[in-house]
Design an enzyme around this catalytic site. Structure first.
Site, PDB file in Angstrom:
ATOM      1  N   SER A 198       0.819  -1.208   0.000  1.00 45.06           N
ATOM      2  CA  SER A 198       0.000   0.000   0.000  1.00 45.06           C
ATOM      3  C   SER A 198       0.858   1.265   0.000  1.00 45.06           C
ATOM      4  O   SER A 198       1.937   1.291   0.613  1.00 45.06           O
ATOM      5  CB  SER A 198      -0.900   0.008   1.244  1.00 45.06           C
ATOM      6  N   TYR A 203      -2.611   5.400  -4.517  1.00 50.83           N
ATOM      7  CA  TYR A 203      -3.793   6.255  -4.392  1.00 50.83           C
ATOM      8  C   TYR A 203      -3.683   7.401  -5.376  1.00 50.83           C
ATOM      9  O   TYR A 203      -2.586   7.801  -5.780  1.00 50.83           O
ATOM     10  CB  TYR A 203      -3.916   6.806  -2.968  1.00 50.83           C
ATOM     11  N   THR A 228      -5.966   2.575  -6.970  1.00 50.64           N
ATOM     12  CA  THR A 228      -7.210   2.574  -6.210  1.00 50.64           C
ATOM     13  C   THR A 228      -8.040   3.785  -6.609  1.00 50.64           C
ATOM     14  O   THR A 228      -7.580   4.920  -6.496  1.00 50.64           O
ATOM     15  CB  THR A 228      -6.927   2.608  -4.697  1.00 50.64           C
ATOM     16  N   LYS A 276      -8.378  -0.888  -9.107  1.00 49.99           N
ATOM     17  CA  LYS A 276      -9.069  -1.463  -7.947  1.00 49.99           C
ATOM     18  C   LYS A 276     -10.187  -0.527  -7.470  1.00 49.99           C
ATOM     19  O   LYS A 276      -9.973   0.679  -7.321  1.00 49.99           O
ATOM     20  CB  LYS A 276      -8.070  -1.686  -6.809  1.00 49.99           C
ATOM     21  N   HIS A 279     -13.690  -1.702  -1.295  1.00 48.77           N
ATOM     22  CA  HIS A 279     -12.705  -1.291  -0.285  1.00 48.77           C
ATOM     23  C   HIS A 279     -12.976  -1.979   1.052  1.00 48.77           C
ATOM     24  O   HIS A 279     -12.814  -1.391   2.126  1.00 48.77           O
ATOM     25  CB  HIS A 279     -12.726   0.231  -0.106  1.00 48.77           C
TER      26      HIS A 279
END
Length: 388
Positions: A107, A130, A156, A252, A276
């Site tokens: 992440s 992100y 994401t 995602k 999520h």
């Protein structure tokens, strides 16, 4: 040590050994947590067809995800704050995944940095990104992922605005944890966790501190994080990220067929049907209920994976039989990590693998690419009949 037979056994140990704020961080959803609960419970509505007198020898769960060989089509999902669940958690989880032969996804909001994980592993891993406002930071993030030999990025797209998780607000969640009388009292009961944290230097967001403009310590990190996510994100911006990266890209956070088509149009190598983990829009469909419509929309034009709600090898089997080419576990591996460190992540993968292998055999299939809807009993109204 108790006998560990299923993911829930790991969860019980994890709950005892991990500070409350980090347990709650993993084990929560937004608002009423309806979607969080249904991500798992909706799998229970799907039944398996037992078949007998079928040759079950020579079985294999081996497959591929985005062209990469995997021992089973299960990746470790990107989970923020993994290094707060267990000291150096991302490194330990990545090592377990590498040894087991499945992908690990780091992440952006990890405690261990891209460079940390690359230094302590031998095979390429995936990096989750992100969509942030700071374009210069984004470019450098992709450059760092490329330098670390990451084989894919996972973009994401469902976190432009952060959903509210009540427990995180009540616990004052932070990294490192805020030292209040309540949190100190709780952490004092978690000696094993505390000793691990004392023995590591990694207690901040390693991909952010020292890399994002103006973020040099924990105090400046909180203000940056509050302003970092881009509410103006659109598909043109995602296409720009595609060009910045230049390699394999997974998108995602897809729950709608129209969004799946848009992801296809920007050249996604795979899309992940995900809400999520029920942490964003409460009241949205579970991932497994959303999967069929998305498969209908994109066909075989791109790989469709599924994340959110998987807690067993049978859940993996059901997702694959419905048409997914890959699956992701997040909480399931975090339970193992918080319970037993790297060995716990390995144990979680072993549990998932055994359940997948045995259930597949009892359904009369020897290979995962033989799985199809014929092994499932799906309620007629499983996807729902909605007014238009």
């Amino acid at each position: 040590m108790p006998v560990i037979t299923c993911i829930d056994d790991l969860k019980h140990i994890y709950r005892r050994r991990t500070p409350r704020m980090f347990y709650d961080y993993a084990e929560s959803g937004s608002w009423t947590e309806k979607t969080f609960r249904e991500n798992s419970s909706d799998f229970e509505d799907i039944y398996l067809r037992q078949r007998v007198a079928v040759d079950m020898s020579g079985r294999s769960t081996a497959s591929q995800m985005i062209g990469e060989d995997v021992s089973m089509p299960v990746a470790l999902a990107p989970v923020g704050l993994t290094g707060m669940q267990c000291a150096d958690g991302e490194i330990k989880a990545a090592r377990a995944a590498e040894e087991f032969g499945v992908p690990f996804t780091l992440s952006t909001m990890s405690i261990c940095s891209i460079e940390d994980v690359a230094e302590h592993t031998n095979k390429p891993f995936w990096f989750q990104v992100y969509t942030l406002k700071d374009e210069d930071f984004m470019r450098r993030l992709f450059d760092r992922a490329r330098a670390a030999n990451c084989s894919a990025v996972v973009i994401t797209v469902d976190l432009q605005i952060m959903g509210q998780r009540h427990k995180d607000l009540k616990n004052g969640l932070s990294a490192p944890p805020k030292l209040t009388p309540k949190s100190i009292a709780n952490m004092m009961t978690k000696a094993r966790w505390g000793l691990g944290m004392l023995g590591t230097k990694r207690r901040f967001f390693g991909n952010i501190v020292g890399h994002a403009s103006g973020v040099t310590d924990a105090s400046s990190l909180s203000s940056w994080t509050a302003e970092a996510f881009d509410p103006a994100l659109n598909w043109e911006q995602i296409a720009k990220f595609r060009k910045m990266w230049g390699g394999k890209m997974i998108i995602k956070g897809i729950l709608d067929a129209e969004d799946a088509k848009a992801a296809l149009n920007v050249g996604a190598d795979a899309i992940i049907v995900s809400n999520h983990g029920g942490r964003q829009l409460d009241g949205a469909l579970s991932a497994i209920r959303a999967l069929p419509a998305i498969l209908d929309a994109v066909g075989d034009k791109t790989e469709v994976h599924l994340d959110s709600g998987i807690r067993s090898g049978q859940d993996v089997l059901k997702a694959l039989a419905m048409g997914a080419k890959g699956t992701y576990i997040g909480r399931a591996f975090v339970y193992g990590l918080g319970a037993m460190g790297q060995a716990g992540v390995t144990k979680a993968l072993e549990i998932i693998h055994k359940e997948l292998d045995v259930s597949m055999a009892l359904c009369g299939r020897r290979k995962v690419d033989e799985l199809d809807r014929d092994v499932l009993l799906i309620p007629e109204d499983f996807e729902g009949r909605w007014q238009k």
